[in-house]
Design a protein around this motif. Structure first.
Motif, short mmCIF file in Angstrom:
data_model
loop_
_atom_site.label_atom_id
_atom_site.label_comp_id
_atom_site.label_asym_id
_atom_site.label_seq_id
_atom_site.Cartn_x
_atom_site.Cartn_y
_atom_site.Cartn_z
N UNK A 178 -51.62 -19.15 29.04
CA UNK A 178 -50.57 -18.43 29.76
C UNK A 178 -51.14 -17.12 30.29
N UNK A 179 -51.06 -16.86 31.58
CA UNK A 179 -51.65 -15.63 32.12
C UNK A 179 -50.93 -14.39 31.61
N UNK A 180 -51.69 -13.34 31.36
CA UNK A 180 -51.11 -12.08 30.93
C UNK A 180 -50.70 -11.29 32.18
N UNK A 181 -49.41 -11.07 32.33
CA UNK A 181 -48.89 -10.39 33.52
C UNK A 181 -49.47 -8.99 33.64
N UNK A 182 -49.51 -8.25 32.53
CA UNK A 182 -50.01 -6.88 32.57
C UNK A 182 -51.49 -6.84 32.94
N UNK A 183 -52.29 -7.74 32.39
CA UNK A 183 -53.71 -7.78 32.74
C UNK A 183 -53.90 -8.05 34.22
N UNK A 184 -53.18 -9.04 34.74
CA UNK A 184 -53.36 -9.41 36.14
C UNK A 184 -52.89 -8.30 37.07
N UNK A 185 -51.82 -7.61 36.68
CA UNK A 185 -51.35 -6.49 37.49
C UNK A 185 -52.39 -5.37 37.52
N UNK A 186 -52.96 -5.02 36.38
CA UNK A 186 -53.94 -3.94 36.35
C UNK A 186 -55.21 -4.33 37.10
N UNK A 187 -55.66 -5.56 36.99
CA UNK A 187 -56.82 -6.00 37.77
C UNK A 187 -56.55 -5.87 39.26
N UNK A 188 -55.35 -6.21 39.68
CA UNK A 188 -54.98 -6.06 41.08
C UNK A 188 -55.00 -4.59 41.50
N UNK A 189 -54.49 -3.72 40.63
CA UNK A 189 -54.48 -2.28 40.93
C UNK A 189 -55.90 -1.71 41.03
N UNK A 190 -56.85 -2.33 40.34
CA UNK A 190 -58.24 -1.84 40.33
C UNK A 190 -59.10 -2.51 41.40
N UNK A 191 -58.57 -3.46 42.11
CA UNK A 191 -59.35 -4.22 43.09
C UNK A 191 -59.43 -3.44 44.40
N UNK A 192 -60.23 -2.37 44.38
CA UNK A 192 -60.39 -1.53 45.57
C UNK A 192 -61.74 -0.84 45.52
N UNK A 193 -62.12 -0.22 46.62
CA UNK A 193 -63.45 0.39 46.73
C UNK A 193 -63.61 1.63 45.88
N UNK A 194 -62.53 2.29 45.50
CA UNK A 194 -62.62 3.54 44.75
C UNK A 194 -62.88 3.33 43.26
#
Length: 219
Positions: free
Chosen positions: A1-17
């Protein structure tokens, strides 16, 4: 079962900065909300029902199987002491939730912490994704649901609901004005719980019900 919080934070970190998107206040609140939704989807958290000896709508921590997720386990321990409103539950978790999730993802090998040397007393870090595949998959699922109208998986619906509630979709996904109106309407539809089908299982229904309660706490 995917962890919603993990996937949300990975998405928030998926940037050049290599810094998480959203301002710190919204980010911590939305991550706390995501952990609550993880617990709801695991059937370890539910709202009180009419007739129970607890005010209706208070969130009740349930005894159930521990899936081994450290942040979910920590959150459950903090919420198990007494039923709480969603607003109180978010407040209880938001101070430490981001640090715990970052440590969890780093321990799992999904992030690499790099010190940033500044003149400030507190040391800051860049958080580099060691593998973008999972973040890219989450982003792709969000775009497919929001643009093509594909029915979302429960975890995708939860991420969209949270980001829509705090006004974060525009900061993570780039759209022109015409697409933005469509995406906003589609996200609002999903956030309303319309993704739950008549044959959805109890965990999905509970996720949608708790999401509605958490949305009100995040506004």
């Amino acid at each position: 079962m995917p962890a919603i919080a993990e996937e949300l934070l990975l998405l928030l970190l998926d940037n050049a900065s290599a810094q998480p998107a959203l301002d710190p206040s919204r980010r911590r609140r939305v991550l706390a909300g995501a952990v609550l939704l993880d617990l709801a989807y695991q059937w370890r958290l539910r709202p009180a029902a009419p007739g129970e000896p607890v005010p209706e709508g208070r969130l009740i921590a349930l005894v159930g199987p521990d899936d081994g997720d450290p942040t979910s386990g920590w959150a459950w321990q903090r919420l198990a002491r007494k039923p709480r409103t969603a607003k109180s539950a978010v407040a209880k978790l938001q101070r430490d939730v981001e640090t715990r999730l970052l440590d969890q993802l780093e321990y799992a090998g999904l992030l690499r912490r790099t010190p940033l040397y500044t003149k400030r007393f507190r040391r800051d870090y860049a958080w580099l994704l060691t593998d973008r595949n999972r973040a890219a998959r989450v982003r792709s699922q969000l775009l497919r649901v929001l643009i093509t109208g594909t029915e979302p998986a429960p975890a995708t619906a939860a991420v969209i609901t949270l980001l829509h509630t705090v006004g974060g979709l525009d900061e993570l996904l780039s759209f022109d004005d015409r697409a933005r109106r469509w995406v906003w309407q589609r996200a609002a539809e999903i956030a309303s719980g319309s993704w739950v089908a008549a044959d959805s299982d109890l965990a999905e229904v509970n996720l949608a019900v708790v999401a509605a309660t958490v949305r009100a706490a995040l506004r």
